[in-house]
Design a protein around this motif. Structure first.
Motif, PDB file in Angstrom:
ATOM      1  N   ASP A 103      91.374  33.403   6.581  1.00 46.95           N
ATOM      2  CA  ASP A 103      92.080  34.638   6.926  1.00 46.95           C
ATOM      3  C   ASP A 103      92.080  35.572   5.719  1.00 46.95           C
ATOM      4  N   TYR A 104      91.404  36.712   5.870  1.00 49.76           N
ATOM      5  CA  TYR A 104      91.315  37.673   4.775  1.00 49.76           C
ATOM      6  C   TYR A 104      92.220  38.883   4.994  1.00 49.76           C
ATOM      7  N   GLY A 105      93.126  38.757   5.926  1.00 47.71           N
ATOM      8  CA  GLY A 105      94.086  39.827   6.172  1.00 47.71           C
ATOM      9  C   GLY A 105      93.663  40.748   7.292  1.00 47.71           C
ATOM     10  N   ASP A 106      92.557  41.481   7.099  1.00 43.57           N
ATOM     11  CA  ASP A 106      92.093  42.394   8.136  1.00 43.57           C
ATOM     12  C   ASP A 106      90.946  41.823   8.957  1.00 43.57           C
ATOM     13  N   PHE A 107      90.474  40.630   8.612  1.00 44.73           N
ATOM     14  CA  PHE A 107      89.511  39.922   9.454  1.00 44.73           C
ATOM     15  C   PHE A 107      89.620  38.427   9.188  1.00 44.73           C
ATOM     16  N   GLN A 108      89.168  37.657  10.166  1.00 53.12           N
ATOM     17  CA  GLN A 108      89.196  36.202  10.064  1.00 53.12           C
ATOM     18  C   GLN A 108      87.808  35.639  10.376  1.00 53.12           C
ATOM     19  N   GLU A 109      87.536  34.491   9.786  1.00 51.04           N
ATOM     20  CA  GLU A 109      86.342  33.734  10.141  1.00 51.04           C
ATOM     21  C   GLU A 109      86.773  32.314  10.464  1.00 51.04           C
ATOM     22  N   ARG A 110      86.235  31.794  11.564  1.00 53.16           N
ATOM     23  CA  ARG A 110      86.598  30.452  12.024  1.00 53.16           C
ATOM     24  C   ARG A 110      85.339  29.606  12.118  1.00 53.16           C
ATOM     25  N   GLN A 111      85.455  28.329  11.772  1.00 57.91           N
ATOM     26  CA  GLN A 111      84.329  27.431  11.937  1.00 57.91           C
ATOM     27  C   GLN A 111      84.832  26.008  12.083  1.00 57.91           C
ATOM     28  N   LEU A 112      83.903  25.113  12.406  1.00 62.10           N
ATOM     29  CA  LEU A 112      84.226  23.701  12.504  1.00 62.10           C
ATOM     30  C   LEU A 112      83.870  23.025  11.198  1.00 62.10           C
ATOM     31  N   GLU A 113      84.617  21.985  10.866  1.00 61.70           N
ATOM     32  CA  GLU A 113      84.388  21.272   9.611  1.00 61.70           C
ATOM     33  C   GLU A 113      83.372  20.158   9.810  1.00 61.70           C
ATOM     34  N   LEU A 114      82.463  20.058   8.859  1.00 59.89           N
ATOM     35  CA  LEU A 114      81.350  19.123   8.929  1.00 59.89           C
ATOM     36  C   LEU A 114      81.791  17.662   8.914  1.00 59.89           C
ATOM     37  N   SER A 115      82.980  17.366   8.425  1.00 57.80           N
ATOM     38  CA  SER A 115      83.411  15.972   8.297  1.00 57.80           C
ATOM     39  C   SER A 115      83.724  15.313   9.633  1.00 57.80           C
ATOM     40  N   CYS A 116      83.804  16.106  10.697  1.00 55.59           N
ATOM     41  CA  CYS A 116      83.967  15.556  12.052  1.00 55.59           C
ATOM     42  C   CYS A 116      82.575  15.248  12.626  1.00 55.59           C
ATOM     43  N   PRO A 117      82.315  14.027  13.091  1.00 56.61           N
ATOM     44  CA  PRO A 117      80.981  13.691  13.588  1.00 56.61           C
ATOM     45  C   PRO A 117      80.472  14.599  14.702  1.00 56.61           C
ATOM     46  N   GLU A 118      81.323  14.943  15.651  1.00 54.01           N
ATOM     47  CA  GLU A 118      80.877  15.797  16.750  1.00 54.01           C
ATOM     48  C   GLU A 118      80.647  17.224  16.262  1.00 54.01           C
ATOM     49  N   ALA A 119      81.509  17.695  15.368  1.00 52.77           N
ATOM     50  CA  ALA A 119      81.289  19.020  14.787  1.00 52.77           C
ATOM     51  C   ALA A 119      80.001  19.031  13.979  1.00 52.77           C
ATOM     52  N   ALA A 120      79.743  17.952  13.233  1.00 53.33           N
ATOM     53  CA  ALA A 120      78.511  17.867  12.432  1.00 53.33           C
ATOM     54  C   ALA A 120      77.283  17.974  13.322  1.00 53.33           C
ATOM     55  N   ARG A 121      77.343  17.358  14.483  1.00 53.07           N
ATOM     56  CA  ARG A 121      76.203  17.437  15.403  1.00 53.07           C
ATOM     57  C   ARG A 121      75.976  18.881  15.837  1.00 53.07           C
ATOM     58  N   TRP A 122      77.047  19.584  16.182  1.00 47.98           N
ATOM     59  CA  TRP A 122      76.918  20.984  16.584  1.00 47.98           C
ATOM     60  C   TRP A 122      76.371  21.817  15.427  1.00 47.98           C
ATOM     61  N   ILE A 123      76.887  21.610  14.232  1.00 48.68           N
ATOM     62  CA  ILE A 123      76.528  22.432  13.083  1.00 48.68           C
ATOM     63  C   ILE A 123      75.075  22.234  12.679  1.00 48.68           C
ATOM     64  N   LEU A 124      74.635  20.971  12.632  1.00 52.87           N
ATOM     65  CA  LEU A 124      73.335  20.664  12.037  1.00 52.87           C
ATOM     66  C   LEU A 124      72.192  20.631  13.040  1.00 52.87           C
ATOM     67  N   GLU A 125      72.497  20.510  14.309  1.00 47.29           N
ATOM     68  CA  GLU A 125      71.423  20.476  15.296  1.00 47.29           C
ATOM     69  C   GLU A 125      71.158  21.841  15.919  1.00 47.29           C
ATOM     70  N   VAL A 126      71.948  22.841  15.518  1.00 47.46           N
ATOM     71  CA  VAL A 126      71.704  24.215  15.958  1.00 47.46           C
ATOM     72  C   VAL A 126      70.643  24.805  15.046  1.00 47.46           C
ATOM     73  N   GLY A 127      69.566  25.300  15.620  1.00 46.88           N
ATOM     74  CA  GLY A 127      68.422  25.733  14.830  1.00 46.88           C
ATOM     75  C   GLY A 127      68.508  27.131  14.264  1.00 46.88           C
ATOM     76  N   GLU A 128      69.609  27.835  14.510  1.00 39.89           N
ATOM     77  CA  GLU A 128      69.724  29.202  14.015  1.00 39.89           C
ATOM     78  C   GLU A 128      71.187  29.535  13.797  1.00 39.89           C
ATOM     79  N   ASP A 129      71.427  30.649  13.131  1.00 42.47           N
ATOM     80  CA  ASP A 129      72.786  31.079  12.815  1.00 42.47           C
ATOM     81  C   ASP A 129      73.399  31.751  14.036  1.00 42.47           C
ATOM     82  N   ARG A 130      74.219  31.030  14.775  1.00 38.05           N
ATOM     83  CA  ARG A 130      74.726  31.523  16.061  1.00 38.05           C
ATOM     84  C   ARG A 130      76.193  31.937  15.955  1.00 38.05           C
ATOM     85  N   TRP A 131      76.461  32.897  15.093  1.00 32.86           N
ATOM     86  CA  TRP A 131      77.813  33.413  14.954  1.00 32.86           C
ATOM     87  C   TRP A 131      77.978  34.668  15.792  1.00 32.86           C
TER      88      TRP A 131
END
Length: 331
Positions: A103-131
């Motif tokens: 939280d930067y005050g006037d905008f926020q960025e949200r993501q999943l943490e890599l230490s969760c196995p299911e989140a890691a699968r989503w993060i690392l098996e996505v072939g492009e930056d899908r924000w």
């Protein structure tokens, strides 16, 4: 207010009892004061168990592990608190994990943490930056140096673009990210953004790169706090692999998580070094990339002491110098 997050952020679901490495395993759970008071005031067997499990230590309250597992963990892999009282009764750590909000005050960025196995699968098996970005009701005030944030945002945007440039190999793209990060640090110091010429940066990498040795990096990680025997074994017996697209996804994740934090102390160099070193370490350890990166995150990203030690190492440890890193990125 503008919110940015991966397009899979809202669809993520916990695997619960099917998780291969439960977040209730090997971590002491930090419990905020309001939740600790609520738990200690509960009646019945659950209240008795919680009062016994809650421990005050170093100014914090934690659920002390029992045989390397949270005492509220059931044999079916579910949480006794959630089962009896519902999701809203969980402490903040358990309620939000693996979701992270910057939280930067006037905008926020949200993501999943890599230490969760299911989140890691989503993060690392996505072939492009899908924000994706969306605007939600509400106004906030930017709690940062506006000029520095402008430089960091522009610099990060280009760093991510470099990682997507298929003209270059994985190692070359990580090299470009590292050298470009140094250029953005100079811009932070001088207030002027440089031009990005990949060919020139790669030529610079060839001139600056040395022999490239991993042992000093491994020794640094061996000297940090070790949470699990599995991590110690992996560090002591690495099985070096090759660069894969997943290493680029790991770099994207780390850049998204740490790059903008430099607005607080104007130190982008150490965070860019952390990104390069992390990718090199995960490659060196080998094995299944998702599992290795997830274990790395569990050991490193959830320890403020370990993270601080690595950020300091960017300036203090010769194994973290550009000559060594550039030699390793493109041997």
């Amino acid at each position: 207010m503008k919110i940015a997050q991966p397009d899979y952020f809202e669809t993520f679901q916990c695997l619960a009892g099917k998780c291969p490495d439960s977040c209730c395993h090997e971590w002491e759970i930090q419990v905020e004061q309001s939740a600790a008071e609520f738990y200690r005031g509960l009646s019945g067997e659950l209240g008795d168990r919680l009062r016994k499990a809650l421990v005050d230590r170093d100014g914090e309250t934690v659920l002390e592990l029992n045989d390397e597992r949270c005492p509220m963990w059931r044999k079916d892999g579910l949480c006794a608190i959630q089962a009896e009282l519902g999701h809203d009764a969980l402490c903040r750590t358990c309620r939000e994990f693996p979701r992270i909000t910057h939280d930067y005050g006037d905008f926020q960025e949200r993501q999943l943490e890599l230490s969760c196995p299911e989140a890691a699968r989503w993060i690392l098996e996505v072939g492009e930056d899908r924000w994706v970005e969306q605007n939600l009701p509400g106004d906030g005030e930017g709690e940062y140096d506006g000029e520095a944030m402008e430089i960091l945002l522009a610099g990060r945007k280009h760093a991510l673009k470099l990682l997507e440039d298929s003209r270059w190999s994985v190692g070359e793209r990580l090299t470009l990210m590292l050298i470009w990060g140094r250029e953005v640090q100079a811009a932070l110091d001088e207030g002027r953004m440089p031009e990005a010429l990949p060919e020139d940066m790669l030529d610079q990498a060839v001139r600056l790169g040395g022999d490239g040795r991993m042992e000093g990096i491994l020794d640094c990680f061996r000297g940090l706090e070790i949470l699990t025997a599995r991590w110690r074994q992996r560090l002591d017996h690495p099985r070096p692999g090759s660069w894969e697209p997943g290493h680029l996804a790991l770099a994207r994740y780390l850049i998204r998580r740490y790059w903008l934090q430099a607005v607080s102390d104007y130190d982008l160099n150490s965070r860019v070094t952390l990104t390069a070193v992390s990718c090199l370490l995960v490659r060196e350890l080998g094995g299944d990339l998702v599992s290795t990166a997830q274990l790395f995150s569990k050991e490193i990203e959830n320890s403020a002491e370990n993270l601080d030690a690595l950020l300091d190492a960017a300036y203090e440890n010769p194994a973290f110098c550009d000559e060594n890193l550039l030699g390793l990125l493109n041997p």
